[in-house]
Design an enzyme around this catalytic site. Structure first.
Site, PDB file in Angstrom:
ATOM      1  N   ARG A  98      42.383  44.892  42.544  1.00 57.83           N
ATOM      2  CA  ARG A  98      43.137  43.631  43.066  1.00 57.83           C
ATOM      3  C   ARG A  98      43.095  42.582  41.735  1.00 57.83           C
ATOM      4  NH1 ARG A  98      40.782  39.331  47.556  1.00 57.83           N
ATOM      5  NH2 ARG A  98      42.920  38.474  48.260  1.00 57.83           N
ATOM      6  N   PHE A 147      44.745  33.865  39.276  1.00 57.49           N
ATOM      7  CA  PHE A 147      43.578  33.420  40.262  1.00 57.49           C
ATOM      8  C   PHE A 147      42.148  34.240  39.852  1.00 57.49           C
ATOM      9  CE2 PHE A 147      42.024  34.675  44.879  1.00 57.49           C
ATOM     10  CZ  PHE A 147      41.137  33.485  44.765  1.00 57.49           C
ATOM     11  N   GLN A 205      39.488  41.729  40.805  1.00 56.61           N
ATOM     12  CA  GLN A 205      38.590  42.066  41.747  1.00 56.61           C
ATOM     13  C   GLN A 205      38.140  43.790  41.335  1.00 56.61           C
ATOM     14  OE1 GLN A 205      38.742  41.202  45.897  1.00 56.61           O
ATOM     15  NE2 GLN A 205      37.169  42.588  46.447  1.00 56.61           N
ATOM     16  N   ASN A 211      32.986  39.667  49.185  1.00 56.07           N
ATOM     17  CA  ASN A 211      32.459  39.947  50.170  1.00 56.07           C
ATOM     18  C   ASN A 211      33.225  39.938  51.310  1.00 56.07           C
ATOM     19  OD1 ASN A 211      32.835  37.167  51.382  1.00 56.07           O
ATOM     20  ND2 ASN A 211      31.047  36.517  50.170  1.00 56.07           N
ATOM     21  N   PHE A 268      34.334  39.825  41.748  1.00 55.71           N
ATOM     22  CA  PHE A 268      35.740  39.400  41.096  1.00 55.71           C
ATOM     23  C   PHE A 268      35.476  38.160  39.889  1.00 55.71           C
ATOM     24  CE2 PHE A 268      34.767  36.329  44.815  1.00 55.71           C
ATOM     25  CZ  PHE A 268      35.007  35.111  44.184  1.00 55.71           C
ATOM     26  N   LEU A 321      36.763  28.714  47.015  1.00 63.10           N
ATOM     27  CA  LEU A 321      35.727  29.752  47.246  1.00 63.10           C
ATOM     28  C   LEU A 321      34.232  29.166  47.408  1.00 63.10           C
ATOM     29  CD1 LEU A 321      37.132  32.229  44.577  1.00 63.10           C
ATOM     30  CD2 LEU A 321      37.545  32.475  47.076  1.00 63.10           C
ATOM     31  N   HIS A 328      31.198  32.371  48.358  1.00 61.62           N
ATOM     32  CA  HIS A 328      30.892  33.666  47.556  1.00 61.62           C
ATOM     33  C   HIS A 328      29.664  33.228  46.552  1.00 61.62           C
ATOM     34  CE1 HIS A 328      34.324  35.918  48.698  1.00 61.62           C
ATOM     35  NE2 HIS A 328      35.027  34.805  48.773  1.00 61.62           N
TER      36      HIS A 328
END
Length: 122
Positions: free
Chosen positions: A50, A55, A58, A97, A108, A117, A121
């Site tokens: 991903r 941004f 991942q 997660n 990530f 975030l 995380h």
């Protein structure tokens, strides 16, 4: 600190070496998990499945290799430890997660500050 090699496929394939700083005094269990998975080569062959430009990227699905899975160095999920470290810059590594206390192998790396975030995380 751990080193991680990343292969970039395309017209001009490249191999990048990332030096990742870990914060064992703040998140010792999370640090141990990530370092052990690197040392045991559990991330070898895993894709960055991903990638969202601007941004984050991942990866770390050491079970299926394409997201939605992965096992921690401890076998199952482990609890969130601390949210003291902010996602305030490019290059911050966190565990991906699926909600509170569901950390496993996926991680990530941010490409920019991502304060939304924080508190979610480790």
């Amino acid at each position: 600190r751990v080193n991680m090699g990343v292969s970039i496929l395309g017209r001009r394939p490249q191999i990048l070496e990332l030096l990742i700083e870990l914060f064992g005094r703040v998140v010792p269990i999370t640090t141990r998990n990530f370092a052990q998975l690197c040392k045991q080569r559990e991330y070898n062959g895993c894709q960055l499945h991903r990638i969202i430009p601007g941004f984050m990227a991942q990866g770390g699905d050491n079970s299926r290799g394409r997201g939605g899975s992965g096992e921690s160095a401890f076998g199952g999920a482990f609890n969130d430890e601390s949210f003291a470290l902010p996602h305030d810059a490019a290059g911050v590594l966190s565990m991906a997660n699926s909600g509170p206390n569901t950390n496993r192998a996926q991680f990530f790396i941010t490409f920019a500050p991502a304060p939304h975030l924080d508190g979610k995380h480790v």
